[in-house]
Motif scaffolding. Structure first.
Motif, PDB file in Angstrom:
ATOM      1  N   ASP A  71       0.838  -1.196   0.000  1.00 53.28           N
ATOM      2  CA  ASP A  71       0.000   0.000   0.000  1.00 53.28           C
ATOM      3  C   ASP A  71       0.875   1.248   0.000  1.00 53.28           C
ATOM      4  O   ASP A  71       0.640   2.191  -0.767  1.00 53.28           O
ATOM      5  CB  ASP A  71      -0.928  -0.001   1.214  1.00 53.28           C
ATOM      6  CG  ASP A  71      -1.772   1.261   1.290  1.00 53.28           C
ATOM      7  OD1 ASP A  71      -2.687   1.412   0.451  1.00 53.28           O
ATOM      8  OD2 ASP A  71      -1.498   2.094   2.182  1.00 53.28           O
ATOM      9  N   ARG A  72       1.884   1.252   0.843  1.00 55.77           N
ATOM     10  CA  ARG A  72       2.802   2.396   0.921  1.00 55.77           C
ATOM     11  C   ARG A  72       3.510   2.611  -0.420  1.00 55.77           C
ATOM     12  O   ARG A  72       3.659   3.746  -0.892  1.00 55.77           O
ATOM     13  CB  ARG A  72       3.826   2.166   2.033  1.00 55.77           C
ATOM     14  CG  ARG A  72       4.686   3.376   2.327  1.00 55.77           C
ATOM     15  CD  ARG A  72       5.647   3.157   3.495  1.00 55.77           C
ATOM     16  NE  ARG A  72       4.915   2.896   4.744  1.00 55.77           N
ATOM     17  CZ  ARG A  72       5.014   1.777   5.468  1.00 55.77           C
ATOM     18  NH1 ARG A  72       5.824   0.803   5.089  1.00 55.77           N
ATOM     19  NH2 ARG A  72       4.311   1.629   6.578  1.00 55.77           N
ATOM     20  N   GLY A 130       3.105   5.823  -2.924  1.00 52.64           N
ATOM     21  CA  GLY A 130       4.313   6.590  -3.197  1.00 52.64           C
ATOM     22  C   GLY A 130       4.673   6.616  -4.675  1.00 52.64           C
ATOM     23  O   GLY A 130       5.787   7.001  -5.035  1.00 52.64           O
ATOM     24  N   GLY A 131       3.774   6.160  -5.529  1.00 48.41           N
ATOM     25  CA  GLY A 131       4.022   6.196  -6.979  1.00 48.41           C
ATOM     26  C   GLY A 131       4.689   4.947  -7.508  1.00 48.41           C
ATOM     27  O   GLY A 131       5.131   4.904  -8.645  1.00 48.41           O
ATOM     28  N   GLY A 132       4.768   3.915  -6.734  1.00 45.80           N
ATOM     29  CA  GLY A 132       5.446   2.688  -7.157  1.00 45.80           C
ATOM     30  C   GLY A 132       4.541   1.691  -7.846  1.00 45.80           C
ATOM     31  O   GLY A 132       4.845   0.512  -7.870  1.00 45.80           O
ATOM     32  N   TRP A 133       3.442   2.124  -8.426  1.00 44.45           N
ATOM     33  CA  TRP A 133       2.507   1.192  -9.068  1.00 44.45           C
ATOM     34  C   TRP A 133       3.161   0.449 -10.222  1.00 44.45           C
ATOM     35  O   TRP A 133       2.959  -0.744 -10.386  1.00 44.45           O
ATOM     36  CB  TRP A 133       1.282   1.966  -9.560  1.00 44.45           C
ATOM     37  CG  TRP A 133       0.294   1.090 -10.255  1.00 44.45           C
ATOM     38  CD1 TRP A 133       0.080   1.000 -11.583  1.00 44.45           C
ATOM     39  CD2 TRP A 133      -0.625   0.190  -9.645  1.00 44.45           C
ATOM     40  NE1 TRP A 133      -0.898   0.093 -11.863  1.00 44.45           N
ATOM     41  CE2 TRP A 133      -1.349  -0.427 -10.676  1.00 44.45           C
ATOM     42  CE3 TRP A 133      -0.888  -0.169  -8.330  1.00 44.45           C
ATOM     43  CZ2 TRP A 133      -2.332  -1.372 -10.431  1.00 44.45           C
ATOM     44  CZ3 TRP A 133      -1.871  -1.119  -8.084  1.00 44.45           C
ATOM     45  CH2 TRP A 133      -2.594  -1.703  -9.122  1.00 44.45           C
ATOM     46  N   SER A 134       3.952   1.129 -11.020  1.00 44.61           N
ATOM     47  CA  SER A 134       4.533   0.473 -12.205  1.00 44.61           C
ATOM     48  C   SER A 134       5.851  -0.227 -11.902  1.00 44.61           C
ATOM     49  O   SER A 134       6.387  -0.925 -12.758  1.00 44.61           O
ATOM     50  CB  SER A 134       4.711   1.503 -13.329  1.00 44.61           C
ATOM     51  OG  SER A 134       5.581   2.535 -12.898  1.00 44.61           O
TER      52      SER A 134
END
Length: 133
Positions: free
Chosen positions: A122-123, A127-131
Protein backbone atom coordinates in the motif's frame (compact mmCIF):
# COMPACT_ATOMS: atom_id res chain seq x y z
CA UNK A 1 -38.45 9.65 42.93
CA UNK A 2 -41.09 7.00 42.07
CA UNK A 3 -39.62 3.64 41.07
CA UNK A 4 -41.48 0.97 39.11
CA UNK A 5 -39.09 -1.85 40.02
CA UNK A 6 -35.60 -2.54 41.28
CA UNK A 7 -33.11 0.14 40.16
CA UNK A 8 -30.48 -0.75 37.57
CA UNK A 9 -27.76 1.82 36.91
CA UNK A 10 -26.24 1.84 33.44
CA UNK A 11 -23.15 3.66 32.24
CA UNK A 12 -23.38 2.17 28.75
CA UNK A 13 -25.55 3.21 25.84
CA UNK A 14 -28.46 0.87 25.30
CA UNK A 15 -30.67 0.57 22.23
CA UNK A 16 -34.38 1.34 22.50
CA UNK A 17 -35.20 -2.39 22.26
CA UNK A 18 -32.74 -3.21 25.06
CA UNK A 19 -34.19 -0.49 27.27
CA UNK A 20 -37.73 -1.75 26.55
CA UNK A 21 -36.79 -5.28 27.63
CA UNK A 22 -35.13 -4.09 30.83
CA UNK A 23 -37.76 -1.54 31.84
CA UNK A 24 -40.44 -4.22 31.82
CA UNK A 25 -38.99 -5.37 35.17
CA UNK A 26 -36.50 -2.72 36.30
CA UNK A 27 -36.20 1.02 36.67
CA UNK A 28 -33.20 1.97 34.50
CA UNK A 29 -31.17 5.02 35.54
CA UNK A 30 -28.42 6.46 33.35
CA UNK A 31 -25.21 6.85 35.34
CA UNK A 32 -22.03 8.46 34.00
CA UNK A 33 -19.79 8.64 37.05
CA UNK A 34 -19.51 9.80 40.62
CA UNK A 35 -22.00 12.53 41.49
CA UNK A 36 -24.28 12.04 38.48
CA UNK A 37 -27.06 10.20 40.36
CA UNK A 38 -28.61 11.26 43.66
CA UNK A 39 -27.84 9.27 46.82
CA UNK A 40 -31.46 8.09 47.22
CA UNK A 41 -31.32 6.41 43.81
CA UNK A 42 -27.87 4.94 44.50
CA UNK A 43 -29.24 3.52 47.75
CA UNK A 44 -31.92 1.64 45.81
CA UNK A 45 -29.64 0.35 43.03
CA UNK A 46 -29.62 -3.45 42.78
CA UNK A 47 -27.43 -3.84 39.68
CA UNK A 48 -25.08 -1.93 37.40
CA UNK A 49 -24.35 -2.32 33.70
CA UNK A 50 -20.87 -0.98 32.93
CA UNK A 51 -18.22 -1.13 30.24
CA UNK A 52 -15.15 -3.16 31.05
CA UNK A 53 -12.84 -0.18 30.54
CA UNK A 54 -14.92 2.46 32.36
CA UNK A 55 -15.77 0.20 35.24
CA UNK A 56 -17.31 1.88 38.26
CA UNK A 57 -15.96 5.37 37.39
CA UNK A 58 -15.13 6.27 40.99
CA UNK A 59 -18.43 5.14 42.50
CA UNK A 60 -18.45 5.06 46.31
CA UNK A 61 -19.84 1.57 46.95
CA UNK A 62 -20.88 2.69 50.43
CA UNK A 63 -23.66 4.67 48.73
CA UNK A 64 -25.04 1.47 47.17
CA UNK A 65 -25.87 -0.85 50.09
CA UNK A 66 -28.35 -2.92 48.03
CA UNK A 67 -26.04 -3.41 45.03
CA UNK A 68 -25.77 -7.12 44.27
CA UNK A 69 -24.47 -7.34 40.70
CA UNK A 70 -22.07 -5.52 38.41
CA UNK A 71 -22.28 -6.72 34.80
CA UNK A 72 -19.58 -5.74 32.31
CA UNK A 73 -20.36 -5.37 28.64
CA UNK A 74 -17.26 -5.96 26.59
CA UNK A 75 -14.21 -8.10 26.85
CA UNK A 76 -12.34 -8.04 30.13
CA UNK A 77 -12.62 -6.42 33.54
CA UNK A 78 -9.92 -3.73 33.33
CA UNK A 79 -11.91 -1.07 35.19
CA UNK A 80 -13.33 -3.31 37.91
CA UNK A 81 -11.97 -3.51 41.47
CA UNK A 82 -12.67 -7.16 42.31
CA UNK A 83 -11.54 -6.86 45.92
CA UNK A 84 -13.88 -3.94 46.66
CA UNK A 85 -16.87 -5.75 45.15
CA UNK A 86 -16.05 -9.10 46.76
CA UNK A 87 -15.67 -7.50 50.19
CA UNK A 88 -19.27 -6.32 49.91
CA UNK A 89 -20.63 -9.58 48.47
CA UNK A 90 -21.35 -8.02 45.09
CA UNK A 91 -21.32 -10.46 42.18
CA UNK A 92 -19.47 -9.70 38.96
CA UNK A 93 -20.42 -11.00 35.52
CA UNK A 94 -19.42 -10.30 31.93
CA UNK A 95 -20.68 -10.82 28.42
CA UNK A 96 -18.10 -13.53 27.82
CA UNK A 97 -17.55 -14.40 24.20
CA UNK A 98 -19.57 -11.40 23.01
CA UNK A 99 -16.77 -10.31 20.68
CA UNK A 100 -15.24 -13.70 19.90
CA UNK A 101 -16.18 -13.85 16.21
CA UNK A 102 -15.18 -10.23 15.57
CA UNK A 103 -11.83 -10.64 17.32
CA UNK A 104 -11.15 -13.85 15.40
CA UNK A 105 -11.98 -12.14 12.07
CA UNK A 106 -9.72 -9.22 12.95
CA UNK A 107 -6.85 -11.50 13.99
CA UNK A 108 -7.12 -13.46 10.74
CA UNK A 109 -7.22 -10.23 8.69
CA UNK A 110 -4.10 -8.92 10.46
CA UNK A 111 -2.29 -12.22 9.95
CA UNK A 112 -3.10 -12.22 6.23
CA UNK A 113 -2.11 -8.56 5.88
CA UNK A 114 1.26 -9.33 7.45
CA UNK A 115 1.77 -12.47 5.40
CA UNK A 116 0.96 -10.67 2.13
CA UNK A 117 2.80 -7.46 3.14
CA UNK A 118 -0.33 -5.36 2.51
CA UNK A 119 1.00 -2.30 4.36
CA UNK A 120 4.31 -2.35 2.46
CA UNK A 121 2.55 -2.69 -0.89
CA UNK A 122 0.00 0.00 0.00
CA UNK A 123 2.80 2.40 0.92
CA UNK A 124 4.62 1.62 -2.35
CA UNK A 125 1.51 2.24 -4.46
CA UNK A 126 0.72 5.49 -2.67
CA UNK A 127 4.31 6.59 -3.20
CA UNK A 128 4.02 6.20 -6.98
CA UNK A 129 5.45 2.69 -7.16
CA UNK A 130 2.51 1.19 -9.07
CA UNK A 131 4.53 0.47 -12.20
CA UNK A 132 7.66 -0.67 -10.36
CA UNK A 133 8.25 -4.41 -10.12
Amino acid sequence: MLFTGPVVLTSISLSESEIAMITARYHVVRWSGAGTVDTETLGKARAMLVSSQGGLNGLDLGLCPRLGLVHCFGAGYEGIDFAALASRGIRISAAGGAHSAIVADHALALWLAGLRRVIDHDRAVRGGGWSAP
